[in-house]
Design a protein around this motif. Structure first.
Motif, PDB file in Angstrom:
ATOM      1  N   ASP A 164       4.193  -7.577   3.493  1.00 57.58           N
ATOM      2  CA  ASP A 164       3.143  -6.788   4.154  1.00 57.58           C
ATOM      3  C   ASP A 164       2.353  -7.711   5.074  1.00 57.58           C
ATOM      4  OD1 ASP A 164       1.839  -3.804   3.088  1.00 57.58           O
ATOM      5  OD2 ASP A 164       0.667  -4.998   4.524  1.00 57.58           O
TER       6      ASP A 164
ATOM      7  N   SER B 184       0.835  -1.213   0.000  1.00 56.31           N
ATOM      8  CA  SER B 184       0.000   0.000   0.000  1.00 56.31           C
ATOM      9  C   SER B 184       0.862   1.252   0.000  1.00 56.31           C
ATOM     10  CB  SER B 184      -0.889  -0.009   1.248  1.00 56.31           C
ATOM     11  OG  SER B 184      -1.570   1.221   1.404  1.00 56.31           O
TER      12      SER B 184
ATOM     13  N   THR C 164      -1.953   8.321   1.278  1.00 55.62           N
ATOM     14  CA  THR C 164      -1.875   6.857   1.357  1.00 55.62           C
ATOM     15  C   THR C 164      -3.042   6.364   2.208  1.00 55.62           C
ATOM     16  OG1 THR C 164      -0.607   6.789   3.421  1.00 55.62           O
ATOM     17  CG2 THR C 164       0.663   7.084   1.395  1.00 55.62           C
ATOM     18  N   ASN C 165      -2.970   5.111   2.594  1.00 55.89           N
ATOM     19  CA  ASN C 165      -4.032   4.544   3.441  1.00 55.89           C
ATOM     20  C   ASN C 165      -3.718   4.624   4.933  1.00 55.89           C
ATOM     21  OD1 ASN C 165      -5.779   3.677   1.315  1.00 55.89           O
ATOM     22  ND2 ASN C 165      -4.282   2.071   0.859  1.00 55.89           N
TER      23      ASN C 165
ATOM     24  N   TYR D 112       4.412   8.208  17.939  1.00 56.58           N
ATOM     25  CA  TYR D 112       4.811   8.223  16.526  1.00 56.58           C
ATOM     26  C   TYR D 112       6.082   9.054  16.350  1.00 56.58           C
ATOM     27  CZ  TYR D 112       4.336   8.574  11.419  1.00 56.58           C
ATOM     28  OH  TYR D 112       4.561   8.499  10.063  1.00 56.58           O
TER      29      TYR D 112
ATOM     30  N   LYS E 288       9.842   7.726  15.196  1.00 56.50           N
ATOM     31  CA  LYS E 288      10.488   8.177  13.953  1.00 56.50           C
ATOM     32  C   LYS E 288      11.809   8.900  14.216  1.00 56.50           C
ATOM     33  CE  LYS E 288       7.412   6.584  11.024  1.00 56.50           C
ATOM     34  NZ  LYS E 288       7.754   5.519  10.044  1.00 56.50           N
TER      35      LYS E 288
ATOM     36  N   PRO F 208       9.085  11.690   4.550  1.00 59.53           N
ATOM     37  CA  PRO F 208       7.970  12.294   3.827  1.00 59.53           C
ATOM     38  C   PRO F 208       7.175  13.226   4.729  1.00 59.53           C
ATOM     39  CG  PRO F 208       7.915   9.869   3.700  1.00 59.53           C
ATOM     40  CD  PRO F 208       8.886  10.253   4.768  1.00 59.53           C
ATOM     41  N   GLY F 209       6.621  14.254   4.122  1.00 59.92           N
ATOM     42  CA  GLY F 209       5.588  15.043   4.776  1.00 59.92           C
ATOM     43  C   GLY F 209       4.261  14.341   4.576  1.00 59.92           C
TER      44      GLY F 209
ATOM     45  N   ILE G 132       3.154   4.333   0.064  1.00 61.71           N
ATOM     46  CA  ILE G 132       4.539   4.638  -0.315  1.00 61.71           C
ATOM     47  C   ILE G 132       5.283   3.351  -0.686  1.00 61.71           C
ATOM     48  CG2 ILE G 132       6.733   5.484   0.616  1.00 61.71           C
ATOM     49  CD1 ILE G 132       4.963   7.467   2.347  1.00 61.71           C
TER      50      ILE G 132
ATOM     51  N   VAL H  77       4.250 -10.818   6.088  1.00 62.25           N
ATOM     52  CA  VAL H  77       5.220 -10.633   7.172  1.00 62.25           C
ATOM     53  C   VAL H  77       4.661  -9.631   8.171  1.00 62.25           C
ATOM     54  CG1 VAL H  77       7.539  -9.774   7.749  1.00 62.25           C
ATOM     55  CG2 VAL H  77       7.188 -11.056   5.629  1.00 62.25           C
ATOM     56  N   ASP H  78       4.768  -9.959   9.452  1.00 65.05           N
ATOM     57  CA  ASP H  78       4.508  -8.968  10.503  1.00 65.05           C
ATOM     58  C   ASP H  78       5.870  -8.419  10.922  1.00 65.05           C
ATOM     59  OD1 ASP H  78       4.027  -7.474  12.740  1.00 65.05           O
ATOM     60  OD2 ASP H  78       2.892  -9.025  13.812  1.00 65.05           O
ATOM     61  N   VAL H  79       6.137  -7.183  10.540  1.00 60.87           N
ATOM     62  CA  VAL H  79       7.480  -6.631  10.755  1.00 60.87           C
ATOM     63  C   VAL H  79       7.810  -6.407  12.234  1.00 60.87           C
ATOM     64  CG1 VAL H  79       7.689  -5.543   8.487  1.00 60.87           C
ATOM     65  CG2 VAL H  79       6.696  -4.240  10.401  1.00 60.87           C
TER      66      VAL H  79
ATOM     67  N   ASN I  66       9.977   0.047   5.489  1.00 65.10           N
ATOM     68  CA  ASN I  66       8.998   1.113   5.222  1.00 65.10           C
ATOM     69  C   ASN I  66       7.692   0.970   5.997  1.00 65.10           C
ATOM     70  OD1 ASN I  66       7.527   3.160   3.308  1.00 65.10           O
ATOM     71  ND2 ASN I  66       6.389   1.234   3.111  1.00 65.10           N
TER      72      ASN I  66
ATOM     73  N   THR J 293       1.371  12.604   3.043  1.00 64.56           N
ATOM     74  CA  THR J 293       1.331  11.903   1.760  1.00 64.56           C
ATOM     75  C   THR J 293       0.017  11.142   1.621  1.00 64.56           C
ATOM     76  OG1 THR J 293       3.716  11.595   2.019  1.00 64.56           O
ATOM     77  CG2 THR J 293       2.657  10.352   0.261  1.00 64.56           C
TER      78      THR J 293
HETATM   79  P1  NAD Z   1      -0.118   2.761   4.214  1.00 65.36           P
HETATM   80  O1  NAD Z   1      -0.986   2.433   5.365  1.00 65.36           O
HETATM   81  O2  NAD Z   1      -0.752   3.120   2.916  1.00 65.36           O
HETATM   82  O3  NAD Z   1       0.934   1.594   3.979  1.00 65.36           O
HETATM   83  C1  NAD Z   1       1.596   0.975   5.062  1.00 65.36           C
HETATM   84  C2  NAD Z   1       1.626  -0.533   4.842  1.00 65.36           C
HETATM   85  O4  NAD Z   1       2.316  -1.122   5.950  1.00 65.36           O
HETATM   86  C3  NAD Z   1       0.233  -1.157   4.780  1.00 65.36           C
HETATM   87  O5  NAD Z   1       0.121  -1.968   3.616  1.00 65.36           O
HETATM   88  C4  NAD Z   1       0.155  -2.000   6.048  1.00 65.36           C
HETATM   89  O6  NAD Z   1      -0.578  -3.193   5.866  1.00 65.36           O
HETATM   90  C5  NAD Z   1       1.623  -2.302   6.296  1.00 65.36           C
HETATM   91  N1  NAD Z   1       1.857  -2.652   7.698  1.00 65.36           N
HETATM   92  C6  NAD Z   1       1.369  -2.057   8.810  1.00 65.36           C
HETATM   93  N2  NAD Z   1       1.762  -2.716   9.903  1.00 65.36           N
HETATM   94  C7  NAD Z   1       2.515  -3.765   9.485  1.00 65.36           C
HETATM   95  C8  NAD Z   1       3.192  -4.819  10.139  1.00 65.36           C
HETATM   96  N3  NAD Z   1       3.173  -4.953  11.482  1.00 65.36           N
HETATM   97  N4  NAD Z   1       3.880  -5.714   9.379  1.00 65.36           N
HETATM   98  C9  NAD Z   1       3.896  -5.602   8.043  1.00 65.36           C
HETATM   99  N5  NAD Z   1       3.274  -4.635   7.358  1.00 65.36           N
HETATM  100  C10 NAD Z   1       2.579  -3.720   8.073  1.00 65.36           C
HETATM  101  O7  NAD Z   1       0.779   3.976   4.754  1.00 65.36           O
HETATM  102  P2  NAD Z   1       2.029   4.772   4.128  1.00 65.36           P
HETATM  103  O8  NAD Z   1       1.720   6.195   4.364  1.00 65.36           O
HETATM  104  O9  NAD Z   1       2.392   4.310   2.780  1.00 65.36           O
HETATM  105  O10 NAD Z   1       3.165   4.364   5.181  1.00 65.36           O
HETATM  106  C11 NAD Z   1       4.437   3.892   4.832  1.00 65.36           C
HETATM  107  C12 NAD Z   1       5.468   4.543   5.747  1.00 65.36           C
HETATM  108  O11 NAD Z   1       5.509   5.938   5.484  1.00 65.36           O
HETATM  109  C13 NAD Z   1       5.186   4.407   7.239  1.00 65.36           C
HETATM  110  O12 NAD Z   1       6.377   4.082   7.921  1.00 65.36           O
HETATM  111  C14 NAD Z   1       4.712   5.785   7.637  1.00 65.36           C
HETATM  112  O13 NAD Z   1       4.951   6.078   8.987  1.00 65.36           O
HETATM  113  C15 NAD Z   1       5.543   6.631   6.707  1.00 65.36           C
HETATM  114  N6  NAD Z   1       5.066   8.007   6.510  1.00 65.36           N
HETATM  115  C16 NAD Z   1       3.830   8.248   5.963  1.00 65.36           C
HETATM  116  C17 NAD Z   1       3.408   9.558   5.793  1.00 65.36           C
HETATM  117  C18 NAD Z   1       2.047   9.879   5.207  1.00 65.36           C
HETATM  118  O14 NAD Z   1       1.615  11.039   5.313  1.00 65.36           O
HETATM  119  N7  NAD Z   1       1.355   8.940   4.588  1.00 65.36           N
HETATM  120  C19 NAD Z   1       4.255  10.613   6.151  1.00 65.36           C
HETATM  121  C20 NAD Z   1       5.492  10.322   6.681  1.00 65.36           C
HETATM  122  C21 NAD Z   1       5.893   9.007   6.854  1.00 65.36           C
END
Ligand code: NAD
Length: 255
Positions: free
Chosen positions: A38, A17, A193-194, A158, A162, A188-189, A19, A63-65, A91, A191
């Protein structure tokens, strides 16, 4: 430029999902073989369908990270399937309802540290051990956040998770710079996503404070605008960049 990752093997967590998914797409387009990991199996199956044209160059794994053994298996699986691993992108991550510390319970703190920080430590440690044994260096990219550099964009847990990812990234870069391992973070700022989808009632105080911070943002970014930075850091073009945090926020943090 379309083959900057030719013959490279990459592992991307949170690859189903947002990023992470965009990073998988860019790396495939750049010629890499990818293991997308994921927790969400449905998203991995959808990914396999969407990128079916890449055939065996895309593998997926549930995978559960936050689970050390699962993260280590993930790397072993990539090496077993593709013969090696050159790049790992730690990520996957979750948010915390913008909770200030007085409203935060231990469960939230522990969950955020497990999913956002321990995961990065497990993936980075396993990768560094593998890269050292292989003796050809390697690339580590950790998804931190603007919340890893500034206090006003997330809740307490959070933000702390980070900032710790940024510290881990810099320490690893420093310790192993002489081995050809490069370890950088993308920040990232906001973004599209979900990540906010599962967010329950956010903290009132947290939201009010964050809204003040949001005043400096002109717009949110797209996953493609973030994955472009990951592709650059993964490529040899970034060969002298190590221990760096790359902010991708449209100028938000300059406010
Ligand atoms: P997202 O929710 O669209 O994608 C994150 C993915 O990580 C999902 O598919 C989810 O199923 C998976 N995930 C969650 N917990 C998990 C686990 N325990 N094991 C395996 N997979 C797991 O969100 P995103 O915004 O794409 O997030 C990606 C990264 O970017 C994150 O680290 C988030 O903190 C960071 N980030 C996001 C933003 C933003 O605004 N979206 C800004 C800064 C940083």
């Amino acid at each position: 430029p379309h083959s900057v990752l030719e013959n490279q093997v990459a592992v991307i967590t949170g690859g189903g999902s947002g990023i992470g998914k965009s990073i998988v797409q860019r790396f495939l387009e750049a010629g890499a073989s990818c293991l997308a990991a994921d927790l969400n199996e449905d998203s991995l199956n959808a990914l396999k369908d969407e990128f079916a044209a890449y055939g065996d160059k895309l593998d997926v794994m549930k995978v559960d990270v936050s689970n050390r053994a699962a993260v280590e298996d993930m790397v072993d699986h990539a090496v077993g399937t593709f013969g090696k691993m050159d790049i790992i992108v730690n990520n996957a991550g979750i948010m915390d309802n913008l909770l200030p510390i007085a409203e935060m319970d231990d469960d939230v703190w522990e969950r955020l540290m497990k999913v956002n920080l321990n995961s990065v430590m497990y993936g980075t440690r396993k990768a560094v051990r593998y890269f050292l044994e292989r003796g050809e260096g390697g690339v580590i990219i950790n998804t931190a956040s603007l919340s890893g550099l500034c206090a006003g964009r997330g809740g307490c847990a959070y933000t702390a998770s980070k900032f710790a990812v940024v510290g881990l990234t810099k320490n690893v870069a420093f310790m192993y710079a002489d081995t050809g391992i490069r370890c950088n973070a993308i920040c990232p700022g906001n973004t599209q996503t979900n990540i906010g989808v599962g967010m329950r009632q956010p903290s009132e105080r947290g939201m009010a404070k964050a809204t003040t911070g949001y005043a400096g943002a002109t717009r949110s970014g797209t996953p493609e605008e973030i994955s472009a930075a990951a592709l650059f850091l993964a490529s040899d073009q970034a060969g002298f960049i190590n221990g760096e945090t790359l902010t991708i926020d449209g100028g938000w943090s300059a406010y």
